[in-house]
Design an enzyme around this catalytic site. Structure first.
Site, PDB file in Angstrom:
ATOM      1  N   SER A 274      52.209 -17.277 128.430  1.00  0.00           N
ATOM      2  CA  SER A 274      51.054 -16.510 127.954  1.00  0.00           C
ATOM      3  C   SER A 274      51.069 -15.039 128.347  1.00  0.00           C
ATOM      4  O   SER A 274      50.286 -14.252 127.810  1.00  0.00           O
ATOM      5  CB  SER A 274      49.755 -17.154 128.450  1.00  0.00           C
ATOM      6  OG  SER A 274      49.451 -18.296 127.687  1.00  0.00           O
TER       7      SER A 274
ATOM      8  N   LYS B  68      51.387 -12.563 125.603  1.00  0.00           N
ATOM      9  CA  LYS B  68      50.241 -12.152 124.791  1.00  0.00           C
ATOM     10  C   LYS B  68      49.903 -10.681 124.983  1.00  0.00           C
ATOM     11  O   LYS B  68      49.354 -10.047 124.077  1.00  0.00           O
ATOM     12  CB  LYS B  68      49.035 -13.034 125.117  1.00  0.00           C
ATOM     13  CG  LYS B  68      49.239 -14.492 124.726  1.00  0.00           C
ATOM     14  CD  LYS B  68      48.180 -15.419 125.325  1.00  0.00           C
ATOM     15  CE  LYS B  68      48.469 -16.876 124.958  1.00  0.00           C
ATOM     16  NZ  LYS B  68      47.558 -17.816 125.620  1.00  0.00           N
TER      17      LYS B  68
ATOM     18  N   TYR C 255      55.111 -17.346 117.808  1.00  0.00           N
ATOM     19  CA  TYR C 255      54.409 -17.522 119.077  1.00  0.00           C
ATOM     20  C   TYR C 255      55.272 -18.283 120.083  1.00  0.00           C
ATOM     21  O   TYR C 255      55.391 -17.886 121.252  1.00  0.00           O
ATOM     22  CB  TYR C 255      53.091 -18.244 118.836  1.00  0.00           C
ATOM     23  CG  TYR C 255      52.356 -18.614 120.098  1.00  0.00           C
ATOM     24  CD1 TYR C 255      51.788 -17.629 120.905  1.00  0.00           C
ATOM     25  CD2 TYR C 255      52.232 -19.945 120.493  1.00  0.00           C
ATOM     26  CE1 TYR C 255      51.116 -17.965 122.065  1.00  0.00           C
ATOM     27  CE2 TYR C 255      51.550 -20.279 121.657  1.00  0.00           C
ATOM     28  CZ  TYR C 255      51.002 -19.287 122.435  1.00  0.00           C
ATOM     29  OH  TYR C 255      50.346 -19.627 123.589  1.00  0.00           O
TER      30      TYR C 255
ATOM     31  N   TYR D  61      42.664 -16.969 132.126  1.00  0.00           N
ATOM     32  CA  TYR D  61      42.039 -18.093 131.434  1.00  0.00           C
ATOM     33  C   TYR D  61      40.572 -18.242 131.863  1.00  0.00           C
ATOM     34  O   TYR D  61      39.865 -17.242 132.040  1.00  0.00           O
ATOM     35  CB  TYR D  61      42.822 -19.384 131.676  1.00  0.00           C
ATOM     36  CG  TYR D  61      44.285 -19.299 131.346  1.00  0.00           C
ATOM     37  CD1 TYR D  61      44.720 -18.755 130.129  1.00  0.00           C
ATOM     38  CD2 TYR D  61      45.257 -19.762 132.235  1.00  0.00           C
ATOM     39  CE1 TYR D  61      46.071 -18.679 129.816  1.00  0.00           C
ATOM     40  CE2 TYR D  61      46.607 -19.697 131.924  1.00  0.00           C
ATOM     41  CZ  TYR D  61      47.010 -19.152 130.715  1.00  0.00           C
ATOM     42  OH  TYR D  61      48.339 -19.083 130.421  1.00  0.00           O
TER      43      TYR D  61
ATOM     44  N   VAL E  84      51.821 -20.185 132.046  1.00  0.00           N
ATOM     45  CA  VAL E  84      52.083 -21.501 132.636  1.00  0.00           C
ATOM     46  C   VAL E  84      53.529 -21.650 133.101  1.00  0.00           C
ATOM     47  O   VAL E  84      53.882 -22.670 133.689  1.00  0.00           O
ATOM     48  CB  VAL E  84      51.706 -22.647 131.664  1.00  0.00           C
ATOM     49  CG1 VAL E  84      50.210 -22.648 131.402  1.00  0.00           C
ATOM     50  CG2 VAL E  84      52.500 -22.567 130.367  1.00  0.00           C
TER      51      VAL E  84
END
Length: 327
Positions: free
Chosen positions: A82, A85, A206, A258, A276
């Site tokens: 992530s 991103k 992605y 998160y 992660v």
């Protein structure tokens, strides 16, 4: 331990003192991180990630004045997950523009887990921000071009100051096979006209972005660029426009950890983005970038050793964004 000077490094005597303080703090922070690794577990929902060693803990700092500090397993490779991103959002804003991107994804924290699908159906078909999986998939779908992954990889190599960054094919294939929840979100967004093209193309992009290998040093370089308003302080080259950097760093504060972002902001006070794979990208405004690695995760998907390490650094070096000036 006294706070490091806010200018990062001052006179030659101050520089020597600050170097010793930072290095000692890093080594202590790694020890602190290692103390809590057994309270988490490695990610298993992507089978390839389950092979990681939960005892690996590493950290690297890159200051805007060109200093490098490191401790622990800072050269151990892992996949961005992530953390990608932050770069995909930068690329989407550069290539598609603000209006296009934020017509597909919102600007607000969710309070839900990173892979939650519930609010797509119960609140709004638009993902609430680009830092959750649904938002990142929608953001990826905005990136134009015949090969958007090559655009992404080129930007990632630039902002991480590493021309050798490449995809981890084993993780990519594992992630693609296991990505049924992400696939569900993508097809739901397609049904609501959030994703305009083929959802499989957005998903594949992605998965590829998440599967690029980095080290804590690579993340520290990207953090350094963000801390320096999008300019590489080594070459002087602008890699991201100021308005984009501001957006990315704001999302890191509000959504980067998160549904643990609020607690982390209070305890560490450093804009950060976790993944992660065990990495955390952190930015100390105007001063330094920090890259952290420990693949042992809490139930929210954040690195337990990495968060503990950053909380310790924040206290020992006076890095909390809202702490005010210390004497």
């Amino acid at each position: 331990m006294r706070q490091v000077s806010s200018s990062v490094l001052g006179s030659s005597d101050e520089r020597g003192s600050d170097r010793r303080i930072i290095q000692k703090a890093l080594e202590k922070a790694v020890d602190e991180g290692k103390r809590v690794t057994k309270t988490g577990r490695v990610a298993t929902y992507i089978p390839e990630l389950s092979k990681a060693d939960p005892e690996h803990v590493g950290v690297c700092i890159k200051t805007v004045t060109g200093e490098t500090y490191s401790a622990g397993d800072w050269h151990e490779p892992f996949t961005m997950q992530s953390i990608s991103k932050t770069i995909s959002l930068t690329l989407a804003l550069q290539t598609a523009g603000y209006d296009k991107v934020f017509s597909k994804v919102g600007l607000e924290p969710t309070g839900d887990s990173f892979n939650s699908i519930v609010k797509l159906e119960t609140r709004t078909a638009h993902p609430l921000n680009p830092m959750i999986n649904a938002g990142a998939i929608a953001t990826a779908s905005c990136i134009p071009g015949e090969d958007p992954f090559e655009l992404y990889l080129d930007l990632a190599r630039k902002v991480c100051l590493n021309k050798s960054l490449s995809i981890n094919l084993e993780v990519y294939l594992s992630e693609k096979r296991a990505g049924m929840r992400n696939r569900s979100m993508a097809y739901w967004m397609k049904s609501e006209n959030i994703i305009e093209g083929d959802p499989e193309d957005a998903l594949d992009l992605y998965f590829r972005m998440c599967s690029v290998n980095v080290t804590a040093e690579d993340l520290a370089n990207w953090g350094m660029v963000l801390a320096n308003d999008g300019v590489d302080p080594i070459s002087g080259e602008r890699l991201a426009e100021s308005w984009i950097v501001r957006i990315v760093k704001t999302f890191m504060v509000t959504c980067g950890m998160y549904d643990g972002s609020g607690e982390f902001a209070i305890k560490a006070g450093i804009p950060s983005k976790s993944g992660v794979g065990g990495g955390i990208l952190s930015v100390v405004e105007g001063r330094m970038g920090i890259g952290v690695f420990n693949p042992s995760l809490d139930f929210k998907g954040n690195s337990v050793g990495g968060m503990h390490l950053l909380e310790h650094l924040s206290k020992s070096l006076g890095l909390h964004y809202f702490a005010g000036k210390q004497q």
